[in-house]
Design an enzyme around this catalytic site. Structure first.
Site, mmCIF file in Angstrom:
data_model
loop_
_atom_site.group_PDB
_atom_site.id
_atom_site.type_symbol
_atom_site.label_atom_id
_atom_site.label_comp_id
_atom_site.label_asym_id
_atom_site.label_seq_id
_atom_site.Cartn_x
_atom_site.Cartn_y
_atom_site.Cartn_z
ATOM 1 N N ARG B 364 0.792 -1.234 0.000
ATOM 2 C CA ARG B 364 0.000 0.000 0.000
ATOM 3 C C ARG B 364 0.820 1.277 0.000
ATOM 4 O O ARG B 364 0.286 2.348 0.275
ATOM 5 C CB ARG B 364 -0.970 -0.006 1.185
ATOM 6 N N GLU B 510 -6.306 2.915 6.395
ATOM 7 C CA GLU B 510 -6.462 4.358 6.438
ATOM 8 C C GLU B 510 -6.444 4.937 5.035
ATOM 9 O O GLU B 510 -5.564 4.627 4.236
ATOM 10 C CB GLU B 510 -5.303 4.944 7.274
#
Lengths: 587, 587
Positions: B364, B510
């Protein structure tokens, strides 16, 4: 707060000095003016007495100090006891919102007893609100006291301003409140409540001229720490050499703010109504660009600015330290958008920064600017692209004129310019071939042998010639010589010294460069070699075409140039929020 | 062209070999299959004869060669004499457009006699065009000959595909045309004319299943130079571990294409229907973001990526050689957007690249990604910002579900995922305080002493706990400890160990970080010092607040993360057109 908290004056009631129920006398001390007139005998008088009665000096000084202190305390007392009308607000304006939302508990800790959630009004709507009470946040542009009973404020929100008055009245507004208000520094941010009323005569100093605000409450949200680098009034003066004469016929000497001074304090400079409008127009151009392309089947892409190789053309590129190696900043999304075509996206556009490491310190060069780039497949002829780009520009020009005339007018006050002209209707946009453009310059007296290319000076000259002959500020030059264009440009099929490429111009300056690109890998590699680019250094790019690619073309637009030239801002730095040039990286 | 140009076969008629009326036999030689079956006796037969009749060998070989040559010539002749039906097109498809536009002169030099300007059809509309003749450009996804009289093509445009047939008929379509078509390489780009007709049975291999195209003309626009790195079929396989069994019950061994292989040849990889849909959705998220903010009074800004100082936070920044000095790449538009607030723009957003010089090689992290950033003034409480951000996300989620369900379905075929879930209606989005989130993890068995912060693993665990308890893939955590946030974060007014900050999560990762910012220069300088940042190094930024600044807050969204998590692509590189990580700068 009134009586209940009086005793707390010097005892902060919570842990951090920044978030406690700040004792307003503490934070207001700097703002409460302590002028001599109120505070005790003047120094001149003291000197006089000193000469006459040396003995009385110490006593008089003591008396003066006591009086001053008493006056300060009295002022503070007034401020404190009327903090629902004036004073500095806490940093955290409403600290118990969650509590209130969860259980409707009353909000006890705000420094003003106003009901929370009241909507804030916009100055631009005040003309329609005669007789109504409004609550609004604004900058104090200027304040002017008239005696000790009245103060006039010019309050500003972005490009809008309104006059406000604080008038001492026996029932409500104290002289101290007038004084406190008069002491607010220019550019302070205040929260104001007041009544909108028709003004007896038009207020020329404000953008809202028919009404004014009679203030009942005024609170300070954010003050000024230091001196303003220049006044907003000076920063907003018209950019002309015209001399203005005062009532006595004397030429007025206005402070003009130099561009560099402005850019050094760009945050203040950007607050002028002109700049507020300039950047609304910048955003509008981006929106109109996107709207047109979205409606024409384009897809927005985002390509990386970090590149593995320094390629594309001769223009210099910035080198980046990349972990243990190096990278380079993309000087355009050219390669990526062509690869997007080879990847079947058909029609793509990108709005993103482009970087040019050229040490050009001119009115129209930046080292970083916004590129509005597009690329599309071609079915039969590269003019499909050129015509789409033309329609795109017309759509932007029309959109600006139709929806943003107010902003254009605001900018025009500071930067007077002939209205931007373009041709509409069946005759359409003027399209010249490169050769025709050269012929026009030669006819005008430019020696043909100097016209291998059209330099900046001749570009402007051509712009003037075109304007005089065709009455347009916008035109296209087609069919540039192949040698003036980058390796990926498709040559003309009839005359390989020419190319299927075009530039677009506004007020005699180039704002778009574009072309059909070579989609055949063999021809592309050949052209690379002939321009001194090693095909192996661009393998990934070439590989895209080896796996089949449709004919395509496109163009790149400089956003700041379009904005600068449409509005005639004369320097591209004015069209960039925080401009970057070889000498400026800050702010 | 027919008879008139027959004599020209080996004499190019213009200056450049790339733009002449290319003799089709030359450019087609590679494409015309010269199979043994037609060209003469097979090698086996020759061997047999060799053993039996050694003498006849030479004569037979001569005969074979002659026959082969004759067959080639015959094939080329057929191609040339029927170039209105097939063949390679010129690079410049229509060279006399200007001529035609100016004087209606007939177009003589195109290699196909089709009238110019005919519209190109979209495969996606073919279901509604039964019985009509269409002209369209497409990729050859696959071709499959059936005997020597028929060839089936799967033709692709982006996410759409259709079956096409070339069938030999006595009057029109020659066997040579069938053969030429069968010889087209996969991923070639062709221009096809044909009749749309209902297909006798649903065509499972195409996205348009109820009709097929009976081809009358087919021309090659762009061929393949080399070998495809992988087939589109392999690249489009579902990303599951499920074993598929063939008709005999044997497990099938499919080629799977590794992510790195794909990224090395990203131009081919991006052509899969999945990737076409992924990047349509990426563009959609940007559009929905802008639409919502434009409707809520926000202004789009563009801030410079080149910065004079390496500041903001501990995250590493890339260093750039800047003429004789250095610059740094912005790790977010944080400072610039706050300065825009200090400059009175009130509500701003930016869509632009952000750069992170972190050597994180995870699923990510990228070194360059697209930031969707916004900043706005606050009237009373920072939850005004948090709630606006929440409404923004709901608007994006709804927009995707309502307008892009087809694209989501296409991606779902390759990346199966539970539908993304969020809470609507009066209960609204789940909002947890940081402490509540920690408590949930502790209840689930995570030792409290390890929970100063929530690491990636615990983030995902929390996501699963929330999904189980609240049935949502989207939630907010509010009130992070001050020590976890950057210096510019506003502390909580009641508990200065906490802050007015929040993170937003999708599927336990997030995707947004935001907060109220400190607008008071003294507090800001104090917090800088306490986090080890020298206030003098950020003078321009601090100066902005010294000249008065309204309370404000905002947030930054990672575009690729939102896309990856909404679609469950499992690796952020799949959500970036040309991803950049510590090990990849190319293509």
């Amino acid at each position: 707060m009134g009586a209940k908290e009086k005793g707390k004056r010097s005892v902060p009631c919570s842990k951090s000095r920044h978030f406690v129920q700040i004792d307003l006398t503490l934070s207001l001390r700097a703002e409460v003016p302590t002028g001599d007139a109120d505070a005790g005998p003047s120094k001149n008088e003291l000197k006089k007495r000193q000469k006459a009665l040396e003995k009385e000096k110490k006593a008089a000084e003591r008396a003066a100090k006591q009086q001053e202190l008493a006056a300060q305390q009295a002022a503070a007392e007034v401020v404190r006891s009327s903090r629902h009308r004036l004073g500095r607000l806490e940093l955290i304006l409403d600290r118990c919102r969650i509590l209130r939302q969860n259980s409707t508990v009353l909000c006890l800790s705000t420094s003003h007893r106003r009901a929370p959630g009241l909507p804030r009004a916009q100055i631009s709507s005040f003309s329609t609100l005669d007789g109504q009470t409004v609550l609004f946040r604004a900058r104090v542009q200027t304040s002017r006291a008239q005696g000790n009973k009245m103060v006039f404020l010019n309050l500003r929100q972005r490009s809008d301003s309104v006059q406000a008055l604080v008038t001492a009245t026996p029932e409500k507004i104290s002289k101290q409140m007038v004084k406190w208000t008069a002491g607010l520094a220019d550019e302070s941010i205040v929260l104001v409540q007041g009544l909108v009323r028709k003004s007896p005569e038009p207020i020329k100093s404000a953008s809202v001229q028919d009404v004014e605000v009679h203030v009942s409450q005024i609170h300070l949200i954010s003050g000024i720490d230091g001196r303003l680098p220049f006044t907003l009034e000076d920063a907003s003066r018209a950019d002309t050499d015209e001399v203005i004469y005062d009532a006595d016929g004397k030429p007025q000497q206005f402070n003009r703010v130099l561009l560099d001074t402005r850019l050094n304090s760009r945050v203040v400079d950007l607050r002028t109504p002109t700049n507020q409008a300039v950047f609304k127009l910048q955003s509008a151009i981006g929106d109109l660009f996107r709207q047109f392309l979205n409606n024409n089947g384009f897809l927005e892409i985002h390509s990386p600015k970090l590149q593995g190789a320094a390629t594309e053309s001769g223009a210099s590129v910035f080198k980046v330290s990349y972990f243990k190696g190096s990278a380079f900043l993309a000087q355009s999304p050219q390669l990526a958008k062509q690869m997007a075509i080879a990847a079947d996206f058909e029609r793509v556009y990108e709005i993103g920064p482009v970087f040019r490491a050229e040490d050009s310190n001119t009115h129209r060069h930046l080292t970083e600017f916004m590129g509005l780039d597009l690329e599309m497949t071609i079915e039969e002829h590269y003019h499909e692209v050129m015509e789409l780009l033309d329609s795109l520009f017309l759509s932007i020009f029309r959109g600006l004129r139709e929806k943003y005339s107010a902003e254009i007018a605001i900018v025009g006050k500071q930067f007077p310019a002939d209205e931007f002209k373009w041709r509409e209707g069946p005759e359409g946009t003027l399209k010249l071939n490169f050769r025709q453009a050269i012929d026009m310059l030669v006819e005008d007296g430019v020696p043909r042998e100097t016209l291998d290319d059209i330099n900046t000076e001749n570009e402007k000259r051509l712009g003037r010639l075109v304007k005089a002959k065709y009455d347009t500020d916008y035109f296209i030059i087609d069919k540039f010589p192949m040698e003036l264009r980058p390796f990926y440009t498709m040559p003309d099929p009839e005359d390989p010294t020419l190319s299927n490429s075009y530039d677009f111009f506004m007020r005699g300056e180039e704002i778009l460069s574009g072309a059909q690109r070579i989609h055949d890998p063999a021809l592309l590699a050949e052209k690379m070699r002939s321009k001194g680019v090693d095909p192996d250094s661009m393998k990934a790019y070439l590989d895209g075409f080896r796996m089949g690619c449709a004919p395509h073309g496109g163009g790149g637009i400089g956003l700041e140039r379009v904005l600068m030239l449409f509005l005639k801002l004369n320097n591209i730095r004015r069209a960039s929020l925080f401009p970057r040039d070889p000498k400026r990286l800050d702010p």
